[in-house]
Design a protein around this motif. Structure first.
Motif, short mmCIF file in Angstrom:
data_model
loop_
_atom_site.label_atom_id
_atom_site.label_comp_id
_atom_site.label_asym_id
_atom_site.label_seq_id
_atom_site.Cartn_x
_atom_site.Cartn_y
_atom_site.Cartn_z
N HIS A 177 4.95 2.87 -12.01
CA HIS A 177 6.00 2.71 -10.99
C HIS A 177 7.37 3.16 -11.50
O HIS A 177 8.16 3.72 -10.74
CB HIS A 177 6.01 1.29 -10.44
CG HIS A 177 4.88 1.06 -9.51
ND1 HIS A 177 4.78 1.66 -8.27
CD2 HIS A 177 3.77 0.31 -9.64
CE1 HIS A 177 3.66 1.30 -7.69
NE2 HIS A 177 3.02 0.48 -8.49
N LYS B 278 2.15 2.51 -2.24
CA LYS B 278 1.40 3.35 -1.32
C LYS B 278 0.98 4.64 -2.02
O LYS B 278 1.82 5.38 -2.54
CB LYS B 278 2.25 3.68 -0.10
CG LYS B 278 1.50 4.48 0.92
CD LYS B 278 2.31 4.67 2.18
CE LYS B 278 1.54 5.64 3.04
NZ LYS B 278 1.64 5.44 4.42
N ASP C 59 -10.37 -2.82 -10.87
CA ASP C 59 -9.27 -3.78 -10.76
C ASP C 59 -7.92 -3.06 -10.84
O ASP C 59 -7.01 -3.36 -10.04
CB ASP C 59 -9.37 -4.82 -11.88
CG ASP C 59 -8.25 -5.83 -11.84
OD1 ASP C 59 -8.14 -6.55 -10.83
OD2 ASP C 59 -7.47 -5.88 -12.82
N TYR D 198 -0.93 -4.84 -16.48
CA TYR D 198 0.42 -5.02 -15.95
C TYR D 198 1.37 -3.95 -16.51
O TYR D 198 2.16 -3.37 -15.78
CB TYR D 198 0.93 -6.42 -16.28
CG TYR D 198 2.37 -6.61 -15.92
CD1 TYR D 198 2.77 -6.79 -14.60
CD2 TYR D 198 3.36 -6.59 -16.91
CE1 TYR D 198 4.11 -6.95 -14.27
CE2 TYR D 198 4.69 -6.74 -16.58
CZ TYR D 198 5.06 -6.92 -15.26
OH TYR D 198 6.38 -7.06 -14.94
N GLN E 39 -7.30 -1.26 -7.53
CA GLN E 39 -6.98 -2.22 -6.48
C GLN E 39 -5.54 -2.72 -6.62
O GLN E 39 -4.81 -2.80 -5.64
CB GLN E 39 -7.96 -3.39 -6.53
CG GLN E 39 -7.71 -4.44 -5.48
CD GLN E 39 -8.69 -5.60 -5.60
OE1 GLN E 39 -9.47 -5.70 -6.53
NE2 GLN E 39 -8.63 -6.51 -4.65
N ARG E 40 -5.14 -3.02 -7.83
CA ARG E 40 -3.77 -3.50 -8.06
C ARG E 40 -2.74 -2.41 -7.75
O ARG E 40 -1.68 -2.70 -7.19
CB ARG E 40 -3.61 -3.99 -9.49
CG ARG E 40 -4.33 -5.28 -9.76
CD ARG E 40 -4.18 -5.67 -11.20
NE ARG E 40 -5.05 -6.77 -11.52
CZ ARG E 40 -4.69 -7.79 -12.29
NH1 ARG E 40 -3.46 -7.83 -12.80
NH2 ARG E 40 -5.53 -8.75 -12.55
N HIS F 199 -3.04 -0.02 -5.56
CA HIS F 199 -2.95 0.09 -4.10
C HIS F 199 -2.18 -1.09 -3.51
O HIS F 199 -1.48 -0.93 -2.51
CB HIS F 199 -4.35 0.16 -3.48
CG HIS F 199 -4.94 1.52 -3.48
ND1 HIS F 199 -4.36 2.61 -2.86
CD2 HIS F 199 -6.09 1.99 -4.02
CE1 HIS F 199 -5.12 3.68 -3.01
NE2 HIS F 199 -6.18 3.33 -3.73
N SER F 200 -2.30 -2.26 -4.12
CA SER F 200 -1.65 -3.44 -3.56
C SER F 200 -0.14 -3.47 -3.79
O SER F 200 0.58 -4.15 -3.07
CB SER F 200 -2.29 -4.72 -4.10
OG SER F 200 -1.96 -4.92 -5.45
N VAL F 201 0.35 -2.72 -4.78
CA VAL F 201 1.79 -2.75 -5.08
C VAL F 201 2.50 -1.45 -4.75
O VAL F 201 3.70 -1.33 -4.98
CB VAL F 201 2.06 -3.15 -6.56
CG1 VAL F 201 1.56 -4.54 -6.84
CG2 VAL F 201 1.46 -2.13 -7.52
#
Length: 131
Positions: A48, A88, A78, A41, A81-82, A84-86
């Motif tokens: 970001h 672009k 993992d 996290y 994947q995370r 990419h999910s939050v």
């Protein structure tokens, strides 16, 4: 490992002092954990933050991410994947994507560092677990 010692870098590590008798306090321990051993996290949050800062400074989004790690494959999958999910991303690559011969594997860290030296932004903690 000395990169984050340059005074010109914006993200200096200044841990809190140890306790009055030199003991390691929970605040001291937490500071090192966040900086040297962030959880998934915390890694995603920092990526970001830096992406937003880059966009604010340049007007462009960072669209490619290269992850230097010797982390376990399941953890790395993992994380990707995370990410990419939050957000672009056009591409997320890692050192694990490199196809190296036995001879080339001895210089894999040099390849990582060459990529890092040419990056628009470099995030790192200066810690390597060679176990």
């Amino acid at each position: 490992m000395g990169w984050n010692l340059f005074p010109s870098l914006p993200d200096q590590f200044n841990p809190p002092p140890k306790g009055s008798n030199g003991e390691i306090t929970s605040e001291y321990n937490a500071s090192y954990s966040r900086h040297c051993y962030p959880n998934t996290y915390q890694i995603i949050r920092r990526i970001h933050e830096v992406r937003r800062e880059w966009k604010a400074e340049t007007g462009e989004w960072l669209t490619h991410l290269y992850i230097m790690t010797n982390g376990e494959e399941p953890w790395l999958r993992d994380l990707i994947q995370r990410l990419h999910s939050v957000g672009k991303w056009e591409r997320i690559s890692t050192g694990r994507d490199l196809t190296l011969t036995v001879e080339q594997s001895y210089v894999s860290q040099i390849i990582d560092m060459a990529i890092g030296e040419r990056a628009s932004v470099f995030l790192g903690n200066g810690v390597s677990d060679d176990s």
